[in-house]
Design a protein around this motif. Structure first.
Motif, PDB file in Angstrom:
ATOM      1  N   THR A  63       8.668  -5.205  -1.095  1.00  0.00           N
ATOM      2  CA  THR A  63       7.254  -5.167  -0.732  1.00  0.00           C
ATOM      3  C   THR A  63       6.890  -6.498  -0.072  1.00  0.00           C
ATOM      4  O   THR A  63       7.573  -7.501  -0.261  1.00  0.00           O
ATOM      5  CB  THR A  63       6.372  -4.939  -1.964  1.00  0.00           C
ATOM      6  N   GLU A  84       0.811  -1.209   0.000  1.00  0.00           N
ATOM      7  CA  GLU A  84       0.000   0.000   0.000  1.00  0.00           C
ATOM      8  C   GLU A  84       0.851   1.268   0.000  1.00  0.00           C
ATOM      9  O   GLU A  84       0.355   2.355  -0.315  1.00  0.00           O
ATOM     10  CB  GLU A  84      -0.914   0.010   1.222  1.00  0.00           C
ATOM     11  N   CYS A  85       2.106   1.150   0.396  1.00  0.00           N
ATOM     12  CA  CYS A  85       2.952   2.345   0.505  1.00  0.00           C
ATOM     13  C   CYS A  85       3.459   2.761  -0.870  1.00  0.00           C
ATOM     14  O   CYS A  85       3.443   1.989  -1.832  1.00  0.00           O
ATOM     15  CB  CYS A  85       4.118   2.104   1.462  1.00  0.00           C
ATOM     16  N   ARG A  86       3.929   3.985  -0.964  1.00  0.00           N
ATOM     17  CA  ARG A  86       4.535   4.484  -2.201  1.00  0.00           C
ATOM     18  C   ARG A  86       5.996   4.048  -2.198  1.00  0.00           C
ATOM     19  O   ARG A  86       6.882   4.752  -1.724  1.00  0.00           O
ATOM     20  CB  ARG A  86       4.393   6.003  -2.273  1.00  0.00           C
ATOM     21  N   PHE A  87       6.221   2.867  -2.757  1.00  0.00           N
ATOM     22  CA  PHE A  87       7.510   2.198  -2.596  1.00  0.00           C
ATOM     23  C   PHE A  87       8.656   3.006  -3.197  1.00  0.00           C
ATOM     24  O   PHE A  87       9.709   3.174  -2.567  1.00  0.00           O
ATOM     25  CB  PHE A  87       7.439   0.803  -3.229  1.00  0.00           C
ATOM     26  N   ALA A  88       8.485   3.513  -4.396  1.00  0.00           N
ATOM     27  CA  ALA A  88       9.560   4.271  -5.047  1.00  0.00           C
ATOM     28  C   ALA A  88       9.923   5.524  -4.242  1.00  0.00           C
ATOM     29  O   ALA A  88      11.103   5.859  -4.092  1.00  0.00           O
ATOM     30  CB  ALA A  88       9.159   4.653  -6.466  1.00  0.00           C
ATOM     31  N   GLU A  89       8.907   6.194  -3.696  1.00  0.00           N
ATOM     32  CA  GLU A  89       9.176   7.384  -2.877  1.00  0.00           C
ATOM     33  C   GLU A  89       9.880   7.008  -1.580  1.00  0.00           C
ATOM     34  O   GLU A  89      10.774   7.724  -1.111  1.00  0.00           O
ATOM     35  CB  GLU A  89       7.863   8.115  -2.573  1.00  0.00           C
TER      36      GLU A  89
END
Length: 360
Positions: A46, A23-28
């Protein structure tokens, strides 16, 4: 990221591991990590769920840091797994291993930690190929997850995010360590033979010369039209390798009525239905054994998603979560686990860290 960095402390760190909810903004998250951890290697993936200090968690980012005062580390990314011969990573791994040993010869406890794209279908080949290059260094790891969606998994190293890739960290430390793998399953006398399969896709088309899903359902006493993840977690199958049995977990039923597995499968393979011990009592006993004669300072663990699903079905997930917390296990829920040269399922594998041995 600032909150995570504050909780981890001032450092410096040799290695930081991030286990992030899909659910998180992985790249950021990965880009931000580069600004906070200095010269430390930052590896991440992830998850199919997180394991924090309070046990199982969802929608979180769990961070584990290895202080430079007691740890030295090197890390490498292996990308384009579908296109490359896994053996090609061996020479590079040998160089990295020898260089780290030369740089930190006094840090005599050593282990390797592997994170693999959990949808790559390359975990088996990769673990087997890396084993000779490790020169006896114990390896454990986990397959990156995507909750229960099985759509997109990612790994990262030092700001680079990738799919169809793996990240391996080699760690040397002054702390005593123990790499382990455990499961709560016992083989029964109920067997089945894979009679048609697509090994590259990990798909079994027929069992005992019958359509795979229907024959599996018949053997475990279930309605073939009602097979789901809960069924597969409750009725696992194992394969014998040498003197030991290892789980070959089923992921799903395909539209054609075939069975897709989480790990290697092939024609002629004999699968044995396994029965379960009490998962909570077993975990508590096994982690308790790791505390003899002294309790670990902490444990980094990779825990199969199917274990959590099984506990949810039995309404013991809270007890299992509390057991993980009590034994200081942190890490993530996986789509599969690596242990030595093997890719396995429905296990928990990890490394325990112990207080330094006093000399005197």
């Amino acid at each position: 990221m600032a909150v995570l960095a504050e909780e981890l402390g001032p450092g410096p760190f040799a290695l930081v591991c991030l286990f992030a909810s899909p659910e998180c903004r992985f790249a950021e998250l990965i880009a931000g990590a580069e600004n906070f951890f200095g010269e430390a290697h930052v590896m991440a993936c992830t998850t199919a769920g997180e394991i924090g200090r309070a046990g199982y968690a969802e929608g979180r980012v769990v961070a584990v840091a290895f202080p430079s005062a007691a740890f030295s580390a090197t890390a490498l990314m292996m990308d384009h797994l579908a296109e490359r011969d896994a053996q090609s990573f061996g020479a590079r791994l040998v160089r990295e291993r020898l260089a780290l040993a030369e740089r930190a010869p006094d840090r005599t406890s050593v282990f390797a930690f592997l994170l693999v794209d959990g949808l790559s279908l390359k975990e088996d080949i990769l673990a087997a190929a890396l084993s000779p290059a490790l020169g006896g260094v114990p390896l454990f790891g986990g397959s990156a997850g995507d909750g229960v969606d099985f759509a997109r998994t990612r790994v990262a190293l030092d700001g680079v995010v990738a799919q169809d890739a793996a990240v391996l960290a080699l760690v040397r430390t002054t702390l005593p360590t123990r790499v382990f793998s455990l499961d709560h399953l016992l083989p029964t006398d109920e067997r089945m033979v894979v009679t048609e399969a697509d090994p590259k896709a990990r798909i079994v088309k027929s069992i005992n010369a019958e359509p795979a899903a229907r024959e599996y359902a018949r053997i475990v006493g279930k309605d073939p039209d009602q097979l789901d993840t809960f069924t597969f977690a409750a009725h696992p199958v194992v394969v014998r390798i040498g003197a030991e049995h290892h789980v070959r977990a089923i992921q799903r039923v395909t539209e054609e009525g075939d069975l897709q597995f989480f790990s290697a499968i092939d024609e002629g393979m004999v699968l044995t239905v396994a029965e379960k011990q009490d998962i909570v009592a077993h975990l508590d006993a096994e982690l308790g054994a790791l505390a003899e004669p002294v309790a670990p300072l902490g444990i980094l663990g990779c825990d199969c998603l199917l274990r959590r699903i099984e506990a949810e079905q039995a309404q013991t997930v809270r007890a299992l979560s509390d057991t993980l917390a009590r034994h200081r296990v942190v890490g993530f829920s996986t789509y599969g686990e690596q242990f030595g040269p093997l890719h396995v399922n429905q296990t928990i594998t990890g490394v325990a860290f112990y207080p330094p041995v006093e000399v005197g």
